[in-house]
Each structure stands twice: as C-alpha cells, then as structure tokens.
Design an enzyme around this catalytic site. Structure first.
Site, PDB file in Angstrom:
ATOM      1  N   HIS A  84       0.842  -1.199   0.000  1.00 30.56           N
ATOM      2  CA  HIS A  84       0.000   0.000   0.000  1.00 30.56           C
ATOM      3  C   HIS A  84       0.872   1.242   0.000  1.00 30.56           C
ATOM      4  O   HIS A  84       1.974   1.240   0.551  1.00 30.56           O
ATOM      5  CB  HIS A  84      -0.943   0.014   1.204  1.00 30.56           C
ATOM      6  CG  HIS A  84      -0.261  -0.184   2.519  1.00 30.56           C
ATOM      7  ND1 HIS A  84       0.184  -1.416   2.942  1.00 30.56           N
ATOM      8  CD2 HIS A  84       0.072   0.695   3.498  1.00 30.56           C
ATOM      9  CE1 HIS A  84       0.752  -1.293   4.136  1.00 30.56           C
ATOM     10  NE2 HIS A  84       0.706  -0.019   4.493  1.00 30.56           N
TER      11      HIS A  84
ATOM     12  N   HIS B 141       1.022   5.083   1.267  1.00 33.46           N
ATOM     13  CA  HIS B 141       0.435   6.094   2.151  1.00 33.46           C
ATOM     14  C   HIS B 141       0.445   7.439   1.422  1.00 33.46           C
ATOM     15  O   HIS B 141       1.472   7.814   0.823  1.00 33.46           O
ATOM     16  CB  HIS B 141       1.285   6.266   3.415  1.00 33.46           C
ATOM     17  CG  HIS B 141       1.301   5.084   4.331  1.00 33.46           C
ATOM     18  ND1 HIS B 141       0.557   5.034   5.478  1.00 33.46           N
ATOM     19  CD2 HIS B 141       1.979   3.910   4.268  1.00 33.46           C
ATOM     20  CE1 HIS B 141       0.781   3.886   6.102  1.00 33.46           C
ATOM     21  NE2 HIS B 141       1.649   3.174   5.385  1.00 33.46           N
TER      22      HIS B 141
END
Ligand code: AMP
Length: 135
Positions: free
Chosen positions: A99, A101
C-alpha cells in the site's frame, strides 16, 4: 495468496471509508491518521512488497496516488503530502499487503518522521555508489 486485513476490507468483511476502487487497487482512509485525510492506495492483490508487484500495477497505483494528492490539496487545502511505502517489516510495514500512504501535510503541522541519520566515512559513499549504480 493470503488473506490480510486489507483483503478483508476489499471484500467488505471489515468496514472502511473507501474513496476509490478498480481492478488493480482501491483507496481507503487510514483509521489511525498521521494527519486527518491520510489515505492508503492498496493493491487489490496482497503483494507483500514492491518486488512482488507487477510494474504496471505499481505504475497504476502511483497514478491513483497522484490523483489523491490533487484531491487532498483541493479539499483540505494542504500545502504538501508525504507519499510513501513501508516496504517489508524492516522498514516498519505492519500490514504485509502493498500500500502507498498519501498523507496531507500543512506548513508547521508539527509532524516529523524523526529519522536518525548515518554518516559516511571518507570515500565510503563513492565506494557504495559503485555497488548501487543502476544498469
Ligand atoms: P504500514 O505500517 O505501512 O503497514 O501501514 C499500515 C496502515 O494501515 C497503518 O497506517 C494503519 O493505521 C492502517 N490500518 C490498519 N488497519 C486499518 C483499518 N482497519 N482501516 C484503515 N486503516 C487501517
């Protein structure tokens, strides 16, 4: 591929505030934001790190991160963003599912990553640079 907290969110088994979804990735708001609006661009498949992720998927995720950066600036009037990937546990990654951020930042918001710094000995940076040059 393993189930992760993010695959459960992807599948609606755990609630989230979802901002976007397509075949390659989805975007949710981080439940524990560094700054309000902090969101995550998450690979649809649970690749553990960028090495496992196909280049096209990574490129696509970065394009979505760019859109999110624009949206955060528009809506929150933030002055900048931190865009970062914790890539494997040694870097602080807590959820082993790739992922990105995207964290809105305001001038003088008082947040700091607080990294300590290493210092090179004489000639060490050049020697290391020889080994790290990309082909
Ligand atoms: P990392 O340390 O890079 O793996 O970051 C994982 C991020 O996921 C952290 O910022 C957490 O706050 C966030 N997170 C964990 N669980 C949830 C959840 N259920 N909903 C939204 N964000 C979450």
């Amino acid at each position: 591929m393993e189930e992760t907290i993010f695959t459960k969110i992807r599948d609606g088994k755990i609630p989230s505030v979802k901002l976007y979804e397509d075949e390659e990735c989805f975007v949710i708001m981080d439940i524990n934001p560094i700054v309000k609006g902090h969101s995550l661009v998450i690979a649809a498949k649970p690749y553990r790190n960028i090495g496992e992720c196909p280049q096209e998927t990574l490129d696509h995720m970065m394009a979505i991160a760019k859109k999110l950066d624009s949206k955060l600036r528009e809506e929150l009037n933030c002055d900048g963003t931190n865009i970062l990937i914790n890539n494997d546990p040694a870097s602080g990654q807590e959820v082993p599912h790739l992922h990105i951020h995207v964290i809105p930042r305001f001038l003088n918001d008082g947040r700091s990553f607080g990294f300590a710094h290493d210092r090179y000995e004489d000639g060490e940076m050049a020697r290391l640079g020889e080994r790290l040059r990309l082909g």
